[in-house]
Design an enzyme around this catalytic site. Structure first.
Site, PDB file in Angstrom:
ATOM      1  NE  ARG A  69      -3.631   0.197   2.542  1.00 55.05           N
ATOM      2  CZ  ARG A  69      -4.129  -0.406   3.622  1.00 55.05           C
ATOM      3  NH1 ARG A  69      -3.680  -0.073   4.827  1.00 55.05           N
ATOM      4  NH2 ARG A  69      -5.052  -1.338   3.517  1.00 55.05           N
ATOM      5  NE  ARG A 183      -9.000  -0.998  15.935  1.00 50.59           N
ATOM      6  CZ  ARG A 183      -9.179  -1.644  14.796  1.00 50.59           C
ATOM      7  NH1 ARG A 183      -8.317  -1.474  13.807  1.00 50.59           N
ATOM      8  NH2 ARG A 183     -10.192  -2.478  14.625  1.00 50.59           N
ATOM      9  CE  LYS A 184      -9.530   2.164   9.609  1.00 45.77           C
ATOM     10  NZ  LYS A 184      -9.886   1.567   8.316  1.00 45.77           N
ATOM     11  N   GLY A 438     -16.985  -5.364   1.107  1.00 49.89           N
ATOM     12  CA  GLY A 438     -17.095  -6.803   1.285  1.00 49.89           C
ATOM     13  C   GLY A 438     -17.353  -7.268   2.697  1.00 49.89           C
ATOM     14  CB  CYS A 443     -12.387  -0.902   2.744  1.00 50.19           C
ATOM     15  SG  CYS A 443     -11.414  -1.535   4.135  1.00 50.19           S
ATOM     16  N   GLY A 444     -15.200   0.175   1.468  1.00 49.58           N
ATOM     17  CA  GLY A 444     -15.909   0.733   0.318  1.00 49.58           C
ATOM     18  C   GLY A 444     -16.872   1.850   0.677  1.00 49.58           C
TER      19      GLY A 444
END
Length: 529
Positions: A69, A183-184, A438, A443-444
Protein backbone atom coordinates in the site's frame (compact mmCIF):
# COMPACT_ATOMS: atom_id res chain seq x y z
CA UNK A 1 7.34 10.74 24.19
CA UNK A 2 5.04 9.19 26.76
CA UNK A 3 4.91 5.41 26.91
CA UNK A 4 1.35 5.45 25.59
CA UNK A 5 0.50 1.83 26.28
CA UNK A 6 1.59 1.90 29.93
CA UNK A 7 -0.09 5.26 30.59
CA UNK A 8 -3.50 4.25 29.29
CA UNK A 9 -4.03 0.79 30.67
CA UNK A 10 -2.19 -2.14 32.13
CA UNK A 11 -4.74 -4.39 30.47
CA UNK A 12 -3.59 -4.63 26.88
CA UNK A 13 -5.24 -6.37 23.95
CA UNK A 14 -3.17 -8.82 21.92
CA UNK A 15 -2.19 -6.17 19.36
CA UNK A 16 -0.85 -3.87 22.07
CA UNK A 17 1.14 -6.75 23.52
CA UNK A 18 3.00 -7.52 20.32
CA UNK A 19 3.55 -3.80 19.71
CA UNK A 20 5.05 -3.48 23.20
CA UNK A 21 7.37 -6.39 22.47
CA UNK A 22 8.71 -4.91 19.24
CA UNK A 23 7.86 -1.73 17.34
CA UNK A 24 6.55 -2.20 13.84
CA UNK A 25 9.33 -0.09 12.37
CA UNK A 26 11.90 -2.58 13.66
CA UNK A 27 11.31 -4.87 10.68
CA UNK A 28 12.65 -2.16 8.36
CA UNK A 29 16.19 -3.31 9.13
CA UNK A 30 15.26 -6.96 8.67
CA UNK A 31 13.91 -6.89 5.12
CA UNK A 32 17.03 -8.38 3.55
CA UNK A 33 16.91 -11.24 6.06
CA UNK A 34 13.20 -11.83 5.37
CA UNK A 35 13.86 -11.86 1.62
CA UNK A 36 16.59 -14.46 2.09
CA UNK A 37 14.55 -16.62 4.48
CA UNK A 38 11.42 -16.68 2.35
CA UNK A 39 7.98 -15.75 3.67
CA UNK A 40 7.25 -19.20 5.13
CA UNK A 41 10.20 -18.90 7.53
CA UNK A 42 9.52 -15.39 8.83
CA UNK A 43 8.24 -14.98 12.40
CA UNK A 44 4.44 -15.06 12.20
CA UNK A 45 3.84 -11.72 13.92
CA UNK A 46 6.49 -10.02 11.81
CA UNK A 47 4.94 -11.54 8.70
CA UNK A 48 1.27 -10.93 9.33
CA UNK A 49 1.39 -7.74 11.41
CA UNK A 50 4.62 -5.75 11.70
CA UNK A 51 5.33 -5.67 7.97
CA UNK A 52 2.17 -3.58 7.67
CA UNK A 53 4.08 -0.70 9.29
CA UNK A 54 6.13 -0.65 6.08
CA UNK A 55 3.02 -0.99 3.92
CA UNK A 56 3.60 -4.69 3.14
CA UNK A 57 0.57 -6.91 3.71
CA UNK A 58 0.51 -10.70 3.92
CA UNK A 59 -2.72 -11.89 2.26
CA UNK A 60 -3.98 -15.27 3.55
CA UNK A 61 -6.16 -15.73 0.45
CA UNK A 62 -3.06 -15.42 -1.78
CA UNK A 63 -0.20 -16.79 0.38
CA UNK A 64 3.20 -15.70 -0.87
CA UNK A 65 1.68 -12.88 -2.93
CA UNK A 66 1.75 -9.68 -0.89
CA UNK A 67 -0.03 -6.36 -1.21
CA UNK A 68 1.95 -3.12 -0.97
CA UNK A 69 0.00 0.00 0.00
CA UNK A 70 1.54 3.26 -1.17
CA UNK A 71 1.45 6.70 0.41
CA UNK A 72 0.44 9.38 -2.11
CA UNK A 73 -0.23 12.69 -0.36
CA UNK A 74 -3.23 14.47 -1.91
CA UNK A 75 -3.41 11.62 -4.47
CA UNK A 76 -0.71 13.16 -6.68
CA UNK A 77 2.13 11.33 -8.42
CA UNK A 78 4.35 11.84 -11.44
CA UNK A 79 4.39 9.81 -14.63
CA UNK A 80 7.84 8.53 -13.62
CA UNK A 81 6.48 7.24 -10.33
CA UNK A 82 3.60 5.57 -12.13
CA UNK A 83 6.05 3.89 -14.51
CA UNK A 84 8.05 2.50 -11.60
CA UNK A 85 4.87 1.16 -10.01
CA UNK A 86 3.84 -0.36 -13.34
CA UNK A 87 7.22 -2.10 -13.61
CA UNK A 88 6.71 -3.61 -10.16
CA UNK A 89 3.28 -4.93 -11.08
CA UNK A 90 4.44 -6.10 -14.52
CA UNK A 91 7.06 -8.48 -13.13
CA UNK A 92 4.29 -10.65 -11.64
CA UNK A 93 2.35 -11.23 -14.86
CA UNK A 94 -1.29 -12.16 -14.31
CA UNK A 95 -0.77 -12.05 -10.53
CA UNK A 96 0.16 -8.36 -10.67
CA UNK A 97 -2.37 -5.53 -10.57
CA UNK A 98 -3.07 -2.28 -8.75
CA UNK A 99 -6.17 -0.78 -7.17
CA UNK A 100 -6.98 2.88 -6.65
CA UNK A 101 -8.36 3.18 -3.13
CA UNK A 102 -10.93 5.47 -1.53
CA UNK A 103 -8.01 7.35 0.09
CA UNK A 104 -6.41 8.51 -3.17
CA UNK A 105 -3.56 6.02 -3.19
CA UNK A 106 -2.58 2.79 -4.94
CA UNK A 107 -2.30 -0.76 -3.65
CA UNK A 108 -0.05 -3.12 -5.60
CA UNK A 109 -0.91 -6.82 -5.71
CA UNK A 110 0.99 -10.01 -6.37
CA UNK A 111 4.28 -8.76 -4.88
CA UNK A 112 6.81 -11.33 -3.64
CA UNK A 113 8.56 -10.79 -0.31
CA UNK A 114 11.95 -11.68 -1.75
CA UNK A 115 11.64 -8.69 -4.11
CA UNK A 116 10.78 -6.11 -1.45
CA UNK A 117 14.34 -4.84 -0.78
CA UNK A 118 14.87 -4.15 -4.49
CA UNK A 119 11.38 -2.65 -4.87
CA UNK A 120 11.94 -0.30 -1.95
CA UNK A 121 15.21 0.88 -3.52
CA UNK A 122 13.31 1.66 -6.71
CA UNK A 123 10.71 3.54 -4.69
CA UNK A 124 13.34 5.61 -2.88
CA UNK A 125 15.04 6.56 -6.15
CA UNK A 126 11.89 8.33 -7.39
CA UNK A 127 10.48 9.56 -4.09
CA UNK A 128 7.81 6.91 -3.53
CA UNK A 129 7.04 5.44 -0.12
CA UNK A 130 4.75 2.96 1.58
CA UNK A 131 5.95 3.89 5.09
CA UNK A 132 3.37 3.70 7.92
CA UNK A 133 0.49 3.03 5.54
CA UNK A 134 -1.07 0.16 7.50
CA UNK A 135 -2.14 -0.92 10.98
CA UNK A 136 -2.09 1.62 13.83
CA UNK A 137 -0.75 4.52 11.81
CA UNK A 138 -2.08 7.59 10.05
CA UNK A 139 -3.27 6.42 6.65
CA UNK A 140 -2.84 8.25 3.34
CA UNK A 141 -3.73 11.94 3.81
CA UNK A 142 -6.35 13.09 1.34
CA UNK A 143 -6.92 16.49 -0.25
CA UNK A 144 -8.83 18.06 -3.10
CA UNK A 145 -7.93 16.17 -6.31
CA UNK A 146 -7.99 19.45 -8.24
CA UNK A 147 -5.86 21.44 -5.79
CA UNK A 148 -4.00 24.22 -7.55
CA UNK A 149 -5.88 23.80 -10.83
CA UNK A 150 -9.55 24.36 -9.93
CA UNK A 151 -10.64 27.88 -10.84
CA UNK A 152 -13.08 27.86 -7.92
CA UNK A 153 -10.83 26.50 -5.20
CA UNK A 154 -10.38 28.38 -1.94
CA UNK A 155 -7.13 26.89 -0.57
CA UNK A 156 -4.44 24.89 -2.38
CA UNK A 157 -4.01 21.86 -0.10
CA UNK A 158 -0.99 20.23 -1.75
CA UNK A 159 1.78 21.75 0.36
CA UNK A 160 -0.09 21.27 3.63
CA UNK A 161 -0.80 17.61 2.93
CA UNK A 162 2.85 17.00 2.05
CA UNK A 163 4.00 18.72 5.27
CA UNK A 164 1.57 16.59 7.27
CA UNK A 165 2.94 13.39 5.74
CA UNK A 166 6.54 14.50 6.35
CA UNK A 167 5.77 15.24 10.00
CA UNK A 168 3.98 11.94 10.58
CA UNK A 169 6.49 9.72 8.74
CA UNK A 170 9.71 11.69 9.38
CA UNK A 171 9.99 12.39 5.64
CA UNK A 172 9.25 8.74 4.83
CA UNK A 173 12.06 7.41 7.04
CA UNK A 174 9.61 6.22 9.70
CA UNK A 175 8.63 8.14 12.82
CA UNK A 176 8.41 6.21 16.13
CA UNK A 177 6.43 9.10 17.63
CA UNK A 178 3.38 8.04 15.64
CA UNK A 179 3.83 4.33 14.95
CA UNK A 180 2.04 3.26 18.11
CA UNK A 181 -1.42 4.82 17.92
CA UNK A 182 -4.27 2.91 19.59
CA UNK A 183 -5.85 2.36 16.17
CA UNK A 184 -5.64 3.57 12.58
CA UNK A 185 -6.20 7.28 11.91
CA UNK A 186 -7.43 9.29 8.93
CA UNK A 187 -6.73 12.94 8.08
CA UNK A 188 -8.19 15.02 5.25
CA UNK A 189 -7.59 18.61 4.14
CA UNK A 190 -10.29 20.12 1.92
CA UNK A 191 -9.59 23.24 -0.10
CA UNK A 192 -12.69 23.43 -2.28
CA UNK A 193 -16.41 23.92 -1.80
CA UNK A 194 -17.67 20.44 -2.67
CA UNK A 195 -16.22 18.31 0.12
CA UNK A 196 -14.20 16.17 -2.29
CA UNK A 197 -12.43 14.45 0.63
CA UNK A 198 -15.58 13.31 2.49
CA UNK A 199 -14.51 15.30 5.56
CA UNK A 200 -17.17 13.71 7.76
CA UNK A 201 -15.54 10.27 7.75
CA UNK A 202 -12.07 11.37 8.94
CA UNK A 203 -10.55 11.44 12.43
CA UNK A 204 -9.34 14.96 11.63
CA UNK A 205 -10.73 17.06 8.80
CA UNK A 206 -9.83 20.62 7.88
CA UNK A 207 -12.58 22.39 5.91
CA UNK A 208 -12.36 25.92 4.49
CA UNK A 209 -14.05 28.69 6.49
CA UNK A 210 -13.83 32.48 6.80
CA UNK A 211 -13.24 33.91 10.27
CA UNK A 212 -13.27 37.69 10.67
CA UNK A 213 -12.80 37.98 6.93
CA UNK A 214 -9.74 35.73 6.85
CA UNK A 215 -9.77 32.37 5.05
CA UNK A 216 -8.63 29.31 6.97
CA UNK A 217 -9.99 25.98 8.21
CA UNK A 218 -12.62 24.87 10.67
CA UNK A 219 -11.63 21.58 12.29
CA UNK A 220 -13.75 18.44 12.58
CA UNK A 221 -12.73 15.39 14.63
CA UNK A 222 -13.78 11.81 15.31
CA UNK A 223 -15.29 10.54 12.06
CA UNK A 224 -14.82 6.82 11.42
CA UNK A 225 -16.24 3.54 10.16
CA UNK A 226 -15.80 0.22 11.91
CA UNK A 227 -17.60 -3.08 12.21
CA UNK A 228 -18.94 -2.01 15.58
CA UNK A 229 -19.83 1.64 15.02
CA UNK A 230 -19.88 4.39 12.39
CA UNK A 231 -19.88 8.08 13.30
CA UNK A 232 -19.62 11.36 11.42
CA UNK A 233 -16.94 13.82 12.54
CA UNK A 234 -18.00 16.58 14.92
CA UNK A 235 -16.75 20.18 15.32
CA UNK A 236 -13.74 20.76 17.56
CA UNK A 237 -14.77 24.44 17.75
CA UNK A 238 -11.38 25.44 16.39
CA UNK A 239 -10.17 27.47 13.42
CA UNK A 240 -6.63 27.59 12.05
CA UNK A 241 -4.90 29.54 9.33
CA UNK A 242 -3.82 27.64 6.19
CA UNK A 243 -0.18 27.35 7.24
CA UNK A 244 1.95 25.31 9.63
CA UNK A 245 -0.79 25.64 12.26
CA UNK A 246 -2.51 22.78 10.41
CA UNK A 247 0.54 20.59 11.01
CA UNK A 248 0.97 21.68 14.62
CA UNK A 249 -2.69 21.10 15.50
CA UNK A 250 -2.66 17.69 13.84
CA UNK A 251 0.40 16.78 15.88
CA UNK A 252 -1.33 17.92 19.09
CA UNK A 253 -4.45 15.87 18.39
CA UNK A 254 -2.36 12.82 17.52
CA UNK A 255 -0.34 13.15 20.72
CA UNK A 256 -3.49 13.39 22.86
CA UNK A 257 -4.97 10.37 21.10
CA UNK A 258 -1.73 8.37 21.26
CA UNK A 259 -1.29 8.96 24.97
CA UNK A 260 -4.91 8.56 26.08
CA UNK A 261 -6.81 6.38 23.62
CA UNK A 262 -8.01 2.95 24.74
CA UNK A 263 -5.60 0.05 24.37
CA UNK A 264 -7.74 -2.55 26.11
CA UNK A 265 -10.72 -2.96 23.77
CA UNK A 266 -9.68 -2.64 20.15
CA UNK A 267 -13.32 -2.20 19.12
CA UNK A 268 -13.47 1.00 21.21
CA UNK A 269 -10.11 2.45 20.31
CA UNK A 270 -10.84 5.02 17.59
CA UNK A 271 -10.63 8.72 18.41
CA UNK A 272 -14.40 9.23 18.78
CA UNK A 273 -14.50 6.79 21.71
CA UNK A 274 -12.02 9.01 23.58
CA UNK A 275 -14.09 12.10 22.77
CA UNK A 276 -17.19 10.32 24.08
CA UNK A 277 -15.40 9.30 27.27
CA UNK A 278 -14.07 12.77 28.05
CA UNK A 279 -16.64 15.04 26.45
CA UNK A 280 -15.69 17.65 23.86
CA UNK A 281 -14.86 20.34 26.43
CA UNK A 282 -12.14 18.28 28.10
CA UNK A 283 -10.88 16.86 24.79
CA UNK A 284 -10.50 20.37 23.35
CA UNK A 285 -8.71 21.52 26.51
CA UNK A 286 -6.24 18.62 26.33
CA UNK A 287 -5.58 19.34 22.65
CA UNK A 288 -5.06 23.04 23.40
CA UNK A 289 -2.49 22.13 26.06
CA UNK A 290 -0.59 19.91 23.60
CA UNK A 291 -0.90 22.65 20.94
CA UNK A 292 0.80 24.97 23.46
CA UNK A 293 -1.20 28.05 22.52
CA UNK A 294 -4.85 29.10 22.64
CA UNK A 295 -7.18 27.67 20.02
CA UNK A 296 -9.28 30.18 18.13
CA UNK A 297 -12.98 29.37 18.12
CA UNK A 298 -14.40 28.06 14.88
CA UNK A 299 -16.00 30.23 12.24
CA UNK A 300 -19.78 30.12 12.44
CA UNK A 301 -20.08 28.53 8.98
CA UNK A 302 -17.78 26.65 6.65
CA UNK A 303 -17.62 27.01 2.88
CA UNK A 304 -18.74 23.49 1.92
CA UNK A 305 -21.75 24.68 -0.04
CA UNK A 306 -21.51 22.81 -3.37
CA UNK A 307 -22.88 19.46 -4.43
CA UNK A 308 -20.18 16.82 -4.73
CA UNK A 309 -18.32 16.61 -8.05
CA UNK A 310 -16.73 13.43 -9.39
CA UNK A 311 -14.29 15.21 -11.77
CA UNK A 312 -14.94 12.71 -14.58
CA UNK A 313 -14.86 14.52 -17.93
CA UNK A 314 -13.05 17.52 -19.42
CA UNK A 315 -12.78 20.76 -17.40
CA UNK A 316 -10.94 24.08 -17.86
CA UNK A 317 -8.27 24.84 -15.27
CA UNK A 318 -7.60 28.13 -13.53
CA UNK A 319 -4.56 28.36 -15.81
CA UNK A 320 -5.76 29.83 -19.18
CA UNK A 321 -5.68 27.42 -22.11
CA UNK A 322 -5.18 24.33 -19.92
CA UNK A 323 -7.59 21.57 -18.92
CA UNK A 324 -7.81 18.60 -16.63
CA UNK A 325 -9.36 15.38 -17.87
CA UNK A 326 -10.96 12.94 -15.47
CA UNK A 327 -10.77 9.31 -16.59
CA UNK A 328 -13.24 6.83 -15.13
CA UNK A 329 -11.44 3.65 -14.03
CA UNK A 330 -14.05 0.89 -13.55
CA UNK A 331 -13.95 -0.03 -9.82
CA UNK A 332 -10.40 1.35 -9.64
CA UNK A 333 -8.62 -1.73 -11.03
CA UNK A 334 -5.44 -1.21 -13.09
CA UNK A 335 -3.21 -3.61 -14.98
CA UNK A 336 0.48 -2.91 -15.54
CA UNK A 337 -0.27 -1.91 -19.13
CA UNK A 338 -2.99 0.48 -17.94
CA UNK A 339 -0.44 2.13 -15.66
CA UNK A 340 2.12 2.46 -18.45
CA UNK A 341 -0.57 3.94 -20.72
CA UNK A 342 -1.67 6.47 -18.10
CA UNK A 343 1.95 7.53 -17.54
CA UNK A 344 2.50 7.93 -21.29
CA UNK A 345 -0.66 9.99 -21.72
CA UNK A 346 0.34 12.26 -18.84
CA UNK A 347 3.71 12.84 -20.53
CA UNK A 348 2.46 13.26 -24.10
CA UNK A 349 -0.59 15.43 -23.46
CA UNK A 350 0.09 17.05 -20.09
CA UNK A 351 3.05 17.84 -17.89
CA UNK A 352 3.69 14.35 -16.53
CA UNK A 353 1.37 14.64 -13.53
CA UNK A 354 -1.33 12.16 -12.47
CA UNK A 355 -3.95 12.54 -9.76
CA UNK A 356 -6.20 10.03 -8.03
CA UNK A 357 -9.65 10.62 -6.55
CA UNK A 358 -11.53 9.06 -3.64
CA UNK A 359 -13.98 7.74 -6.26
CA UNK A 360 -11.13 5.52 -7.53
CA UNK A 361 -10.61 7.48 -10.75
CA UNK A 362 -7.69 9.27 -12.45
CA UNK A 363 -7.20 12.91 -13.42
CA UNK A 364 -4.64 14.07 -16.00
CA UNK A 365 -4.06 17.82 -15.58
CA UNK A 366 -2.30 20.54 -17.62
CA UNK A 367 -3.60 19.50 -21.04
CA UNK A 368 -3.55 22.36 -23.59
CA UNK A 369 -6.70 23.10 -25.58
CA UNK A 370 -4.82 22.13 -28.74
CA UNK A 371 -4.17 18.59 -27.45
CA UNK A 372 -7.67 17.66 -26.28
CA UNK A 373 -8.95 16.30 -29.60
CA UNK A 374 -5.96 14.00 -29.98
CA UNK A 375 -6.30 12.78 -26.41
CA UNK A 376 -9.94 11.85 -26.99
CA UNK A 377 -8.78 9.53 -29.78
CA UNK A 378 -6.51 7.48 -27.48
CA UNK A 379 -7.61 3.84 -27.26
CA UNK A 380 -7.24 3.89 -23.45
CA UNK A 381 -10.25 6.21 -23.27
CA UNK A 382 -12.45 3.47 -24.71
CA UNK A 383 -12.04 1.69 -21.36
CA UNK A 384 -11.29 4.64 -19.11
CA UNK A 385 -14.13 6.78 -20.39
CA UNK A 386 -14.64 10.52 -19.87
CA UNK A 387 -18.41 9.96 -20.08
CA UNK A 388 -19.34 6.51 -18.69
CA UNK A 389 -22.88 5.26 -18.17
CA UNK A 390 -24.57 6.67 -15.03
CA UNK A 391 -24.40 3.81 -12.53
CA UNK A 392 -20.98 2.64 -13.64
CA UNK A 393 -19.75 6.23 -13.36
CA UNK A 394 -20.67 6.50 -9.69
CA UNK A 395 -19.64 2.99 -8.65
CA UNK A 396 -17.13 2.45 -5.83
CA UNK A 397 -15.94 -0.92 -4.56
CA UNK A 398 -13.52 -2.31 -2.01
CA UNK A 399 -11.10 -5.11 -2.87
CA UNK A 400 -13.50 -7.94 -2.07
CA UNK A 401 -12.93 -11.63 -1.49
CA UNK A 402 -10.56 -12.05 -4.46
CA UNK A 403 -7.69 -10.60 -2.41
CA UNK A 404 -8.99 -9.71 1.07
CA UNK A 405 -9.46 -12.33 3.77
CA UNK A 406 -11.93 -10.11 5.66
CA UNK A 407 -14.33 -9.83 2.72
CA UNK A 408 -17.40 -12.04 2.91
CA UNK A 409 -18.31 -11.58 -0.77
CA UNK A 410 -16.66 -10.90 -4.11
CA UNK A 411 -17.23 -7.22 -4.86
CA UNK A 412 -15.40 -5.56 -7.75
CA UNK A 413 -16.37 -7.66 -10.73
CA UNK A 414 -19.86 -8.37 -9.38
CA UNK A 415 -20.42 -4.66 -8.73
CA UNK A 416 -19.34 -3.76 -12.25
CA UNK A 417 -21.43 -6.48 -13.90
CA UNK A 418 -24.60 -5.47 -12.02
CA UNK A 419 -24.06 -1.75 -12.68
CA UNK A 420 -23.63 -2.40 -16.40
CA UNK A 421 -26.72 -4.58 -16.44
CA UNK A 422 -28.81 -1.91 -14.72
CA UNK A 423 -27.47 0.86 -16.96
CA UNK A 424 -28.56 -1.17 -19.97
CA UNK A 425 -32.09 -1.68 -18.67
CA UNK A 426 -32.85 1.56 -16.78
CA UNK A 427 -32.92 5.25 -17.58
CA UNK A 428 -31.97 7.54 -14.68
CA UNK A 429 -32.64 11.28 -14.39
CA UNK A 430 -29.43 11.80 -12.40
CA UNK A 431 -26.42 9.93 -11.06
CA UNK A 432 -26.89 7.44 -8.21
CA UNK A 433 -23.86 6.50 -6.16
CA UNK A 434 -23.65 2.78 -5.35
CA UNK A 435 -20.83 1.68 -3.04
CA UNK A 436 -19.85 -1.93 -2.34
CA UNK A 437 -17.89 -3.17 0.66
CA UNK A 438 -17.09 -6.80 1.28
CA UNK A 439 -17.38 -6.74 5.08
CA UNK A 440 -18.40 -4.50 8.02
CA UNK A 441 -14.98 -2.79 8.03
CA UNK A 442 -16.51 -0.53 5.37
CA UNK A 443 -13.46 0.11 3.17
CA UNK A 444 -15.91 0.73 0.32
CA UNK A 445 -17.72 3.34 2.44
CA UNK A 446 -21.34 2.23 1.89
CA UNK A 447 -22.54 4.74 4.50
CA UNK A 448 -21.73 7.72 2.23
CA UNK A 449 -23.53 6.28 -0.80
CA UNK A 450 -27.03 6.76 -2.13
CA UNK A 451 -27.17 2.97 -2.01
CA UNK A 452 -24.54 1.11 -0.01
CA UNK A 453 -24.05 -2.65 -0.13
CA UNK A 454 -22.17 -4.42 2.69
CA UNK A 455 -21.16 -8.05 2.23
CA UNK A 456 -22.60 -10.71 4.51
CA UNK A 457 -23.38 -14.42 4.50
CA UNK A 458 -26.99 -15.48 3.87
CA UNK A 459 -28.96 -18.58 3.04
CA UNK A 460 -30.88 -19.00 -0.19
CA UNK A 461 -32.98 -22.05 -0.92
CA UNK A 462 -31.59 -23.55 2.26
CA UNK A 463 -27.96 -23.21 1.15
CA UNK A 464 -25.20 -20.76 2.21
CA UNK A 465 -24.82 -17.89 -0.23
CA UNK A 466 -23.15 -14.51 -0.63
CA UNK A 467 -25.36 -11.58 0.25
CA UNK A 468 -25.44 -7.94 1.31
CA UNK A 469 -27.01 -5.60 3.81
CA UNK A 470 -28.40 -2.52 2.08
CA UNK A 471 -27.73 1.03 3.30
CA UNK A 472 -29.45 4.17 2.06
CA UNK A 473 -29.51 7.86 2.85
CA UNK A 474 -25.83 8.70 2.61
CA UNK A 475 -25.12 12.20 1.31
CA UNK A 476 -21.84 13.76 0.22
CA UNK A 477 -20.88 17.34 -0.57
CA UNK A 478 -22.72 20.01 1.37
CA UNK A 479 -24.77 18.87 4.37
CA UNK A 480 -23.09 15.45 4.24
CA UNK A 481 -24.60 12.67 6.33
CA UNK A 482 -24.17 8.95 6.85
CA UNK A 483 -26.72 6.45 5.60
CA UNK A 484 -28.32 3.68 7.63
CA UNK A 485 -29.12 0.03 7.06
CA UNK A 486 -32.58 -0.45 5.55
CA UNK A 487 -32.54 -4.13 4.59
CA UNK A 488 -30.49 -7.10 5.78
CA UNK A 489 -29.48 -10.39 4.24
CA UNK A 490 -30.25 -9.89 0.53
CA UNK A 491 -28.72 -12.66 -1.63
CA UNK A 492 -26.41 -11.22 -4.27
CA UNK A 493 -28.24 -13.19 -6.97
CA UNK A 494 -31.38 -11.19 -6.15
CA UNK A 495 -29.69 -7.80 -6.29
CA UNK A 496 -30.51 -6.79 -9.90
CA UNK A 497 -34.23 -7.08 -9.15
CA UNK A 498 -33.97 -5.46 -5.70
CA UNK A 499 -31.83 -2.57 -6.96
CA UNK A 500 -34.17 -2.02 -9.90
CA UNK A 501 -37.00 -1.54 -7.42
CA UNK A 502 -35.01 0.83 -5.20
CA UNK A 503 -33.82 2.89 -8.15
CA UNK A 504 -37.38 3.21 -9.46
CA UNK A 505 -38.93 4.06 -6.08
CA UNK A 506 -36.31 6.47 -4.73
CA UNK A 507 -34.37 7.81 -7.71
CA UNK A 508 -36.85 8.06 -10.60
CA UNK A 509 -35.45 5.21 -12.69
CA UNK A 510 -37.63 4.00 -15.53
CA UNK A 511 -37.21 1.02 -17.84
CA UNK A 512 -35.61 1.65 -21.18
CA UNK A 513 -37.68 0.84 -24.24
CA UNK A 514 -36.80 -2.17 -26.36
CA UNK A 515 -35.86 0.12 -29.20
CA UNK A 516 -32.41 1.62 -28.50
CA UNK A 517 -30.77 4.24 -30.66
CA UNK A 518 -27.09 4.97 -30.45
CA UNK A 519 -25.92 8.56 -30.59
CA UNK A 520 -22.49 10.01 -29.80
CA UNK A 521 -21.36 6.64 -28.50
CA UNK A 522 -24.15 6.41 -25.92
CA UNK A 523 -27.46 4.58 -25.75
CA UNK A 524 -30.21 7.16 -26.28
CA UNK A 525 -33.61 5.70 -25.50
CA UNK A 526 -37.27 6.53 -25.43
CA UNK A 527 -38.56 5.82 -21.95
CA UNK A 528 -41.46 3.41 -22.08
CA UNK A 529 -44.82 4.57 -20.80
Amino acid sequence: MVDAASKVSKKLNKFEKFKAEKDGLAVKSELDKFAELGWESVDETDLTQRLKWLGVFFRPVTPGKFMVRMRMPNGILSSKKMQVLAEVVQRYGDDGSADITTRQNLQLRGVRLEDIPDIFKRFEAVGLTSMQSGMDNVRNITGSPVAGIDANELIDTRGLVKKLQDMITNRSEGNPEFTNLPRKFNIAVEGGRDNAVHAEINDIAFVPAYRDGKLGFNVLVGGFFSARRCEAAVPLNAWVEPNDDVVDLSRAILEVYRDNGSRANRQKARLMWLIDEWGMERFRAEVEQAYDRPLLNAALEDELDWDKRDHVGVYPQQQPGLNYVGLHVPVGRLTAQDMFDVARIADVYGEGEIRLTVEQNIIIPYIPDSRLTLLMEESLLERFSVDPSPLVRSLVSCTGAQFCNFALVETKQRALAIARQLDATLSLPHAVRIHWTGCPNSCGQPQVADIGLMGTKVRKDGKPAEGVDIYMGGKVGKDAQLGTCVQKGVPCDDLPEILTGLLAKHFGAQPRSESLAELDGHLQVTVSE
